[in-house]
Design an enzyme around this catalytic site. Structure first.
Site, PDB file in Angstrom:
ATOM      1  N   ARG A  95      10.564  63.398  52.754  1.00  0.00           N
ATOM      2  CA  ARG A  95      10.442  62.017  52.227  1.00  0.00           C
ATOM      3  C   ARG A  95      11.856  61.540  51.900  1.00  0.00           C
ATOM      4  NH1 ARG A  95       5.598  60.171  49.609  1.00  0.00           N
ATOM      5  NH2 ARG A  95       6.345  58.151  50.310  1.00  0.00           N
ATOM      6  N   ASP A 241      11.579  54.910  42.790  1.00  0.00           N
ATOM      7  CA  ASP A 241      11.867  56.094  43.608  1.00  0.00           C
ATOM      8  C   ASP A 241      13.364  56.347  43.712  1.00  0.00           C
ATOM      9  OD1 ASP A 241       9.258  54.719  44.594  1.00  0.00           O
ATOM     10  OD2 ASP A 241       9.074  56.841  45.084  1.00  0.00           O
ATOM     11  N   ASN A 251      11.344  50.928  45.183  1.00  0.00           N
ATOM     12  CA  ASN A 251      10.020  51.357  44.727  1.00  0.00           C
ATOM     13  C   ASN A 251       9.000  51.017  45.814  1.00  0.00           C
ATOM     14  OD1 ASN A 251       8.381  52.532  42.611  1.00  0.00           O
ATOM     15  ND2 ASN A 251       7.509  50.504  42.274  1.00  0.00           N
TER      16      ASN A 251
HETATM   17  O1  MRU Z   1       4.780  56.828  48.518  1.00  0.00           O
HETATM   18  P1  MRU Z   1       4.489  57.348  47.138  1.00  0.00           P
HETATM   19  O2  MRU Z   1       3.088  57.239  46.696  1.00  0.00           O
HETATM   20  O3  MRU Z   1       5.105  58.705  46.919  1.00  0.00           O
HETATM   21  O4  MRU Z   1       5.280  56.277  46.294  1.00  0.00           O
HETATM   22  C1  MRU Z   1       6.053  56.567  45.244  1.00  0.00           C
HETATM   23  C2  MRU Z   1       5.441  56.020  44.058  1.00  0.00           C
HETATM   24  O5  MRU Z   1       4.550  56.610  43.513  1.00  0.00           O
HETATM   25  C3  MRU Z   1       5.863  54.752  43.516  1.00  0.00           C
HETATM   26  O6  MRU Z   1       6.777  54.085  44.279  1.00  0.00           O
HETATM   27  C4  MRU Z   1       6.254  54.933  42.073  1.00  0.00           C
HETATM   28  O7  MRU Z   1       6.401  53.723  41.483  1.00  0.00           O
HETATM   29  C5  MRU Z   1       7.500  55.744  41.872  1.00  0.00           C
HETATM   30  S1  MRU Z   1       7.121  57.362  41.434  1.00  0.00           S
HETATM   31  C6  MRU Z   1       6.756  57.300  39.731  1.00  0.00           C
END
Ligand code: MRU
Length: 348
Positions: A95, A241, A251
């Site tokens: 990721r 993120d 984010n």
């Molecule tokens: O793609 P994801 O579900 O891993 O996305 C990340 C998130 O959960 C959000 O963007 C979140 O606001 C940040 S992590 C607390």
């Protein structure tokens, strides 16, 4: 209910050499743990989003490297370290947007320089991964502590995606702020966006808040601005993120339109994240936005809702510029405007 912790899920645990995580792709229907014994299983759980949420991905990635180290029982230490390096790089590539994964995996990898024999690698790395889990849990509670005063009794808070227990070591980031305000005795209700395409809002945020007795209602992502226009939202609190030194906030896709709406309608827009989400070195032009499989957009629950000959774009994140952000709630305190200057003063 002051004093009562509103946090009933344990998204990650280490049990007798096995890493267990809640399989988030099965929620809200089934609450089941996946058991992982190899680093490849961890990589694939992260890629397929059985495990997701930047801080949780970091914690789990760190344990992934522990699993790789535990397979190396003896032999040459420098060879063992180069094997670990490969595992670390492959974990990090799963990721690319969230910064916590790289941060945690590099920190656990660094622990390998403290041992003088391959046989003790696993134990040393495990100590580091445990420390990250402990610290991230503490950070979540501190975010709650610093963020709760921003929420007033009777507030309706809009949140996006899932920045709760299921995205962190537990307790959350955005939802830590809500939980902590509720624990202080305030009446708070939450509006959660469903969060297309993977529905983290409906499947996860609504699940964990309703399970913990915190009032929550769902909206379509596109309804956020209309609700702000009619005064139905008092505060927006989202997770992150990756937060840059300039204050740009990366984010979940859909955050930027909410921030734009909040600015227009004068609704305070807060971002909550641990210090492990800060990236003080990368320029905004170099942030990699993960592009995920177009089938996530084209299919809902395995069923296609678009013509067969039409493709889709699926950027998983967006970047909110600092001028749209009222403040960033971290485990060291709240950073207000001007963000870049205050981030430098607090963390530089
Ligand atoms: O793609 P994801 O579900 O891993 O996305 C990340 C998130 O959960 C959000 O963007 C979140 O606001 C940040 S992590 C607390």
């Amino acid at each position: 209910m002051p004093g009562k912790s509103r946090d009933s899920l344990e998204p990650v645990r280490w049990k007798n050499g096995v890493l267990e995580v809640i399989d988030q792709t099965r929620l809200p229907g089934r609450l089941v743990y996946v058991r992982m014994r190899t680093v490849d299983q961890v990589s694939s759980a992260i890629r397929s989003m059985k495990v997701r949420g930047a801080p949780l991905i970091g914690v789990v990635g760190g344990y992934g490297l522990v699993l790789a180290a535990l397979k190396i029982r003896n032999g040459d230490l420098s060879q063992a370290r180069s094997r670990l390096r490969k595992s670390a790089d492959s974990l990090i590539s799963t990721r690319p947007t969230g910064v916590n994964l790289r941060w945690a995996v590099e920190r656990v990898f660094k622990a390998s320089s403290r041992v003088d024999s391959a046989a003790t690698l696993g134990d040393e790395l495990r100590r580091e991964a445990d420390a990250i889990l402990r610290e991230e849990l503490e950070a979540a509670h501190k975010i709650g502590h610093f963020g709760a005063p921003l929420i007033e009794d009777g507030d309706t808070v809009l949140t996006h995606c899932n920045a709760g227990s299921l995205a962190t070591a537990r307790y959350g980031t955005a939802l830590a702020v809500v939980r902590s305000a509720v624990e202080d005795g305030k009446n708070v209700s939450v509006i959660a966006t469903e969060t297309r395409p993977l529905l983290q809002g409906s499947r996860l945020t609504a699940f964990e808040l309703s399970r913990d007795g915190i009032p929550v209602r769902l909206i379509c992502d596109s309804a956020a601005a209309q609700l702000m226009a009619r005064g139905a939202v008092d505060k927006v609190v989202v997770g992150a993120d990756r937060i840059l030194g300039t204050g740009h906030v990366t984010n979940k896709i859909g955050t930027l339109p909410i921030a734009l709406g909040a600015k227009f309608y004068d609704v305070p827009f807060y971002v909550a994240a641990p210090v492990s989400t800060l990236d003080l070195v990368t320029d905004v032009s170099r942030v990699v936005i993960e592009e995920r499989d177009q089938r996530e957009v084209l299919l809902i629950g395995g069923r296609r809702f678009s013509p067969r000959n039409v493709g889709a774009l699926n950027p998983a994140f967006d970047i909110t510029p600092p001028e749209l952000v009222t403040g960033i709630v971290t485990d060291r305190g709240v950073v207000g405007q001007p963000l870049a200057e205050n981030i430098r003063a607090m963390f530089g």
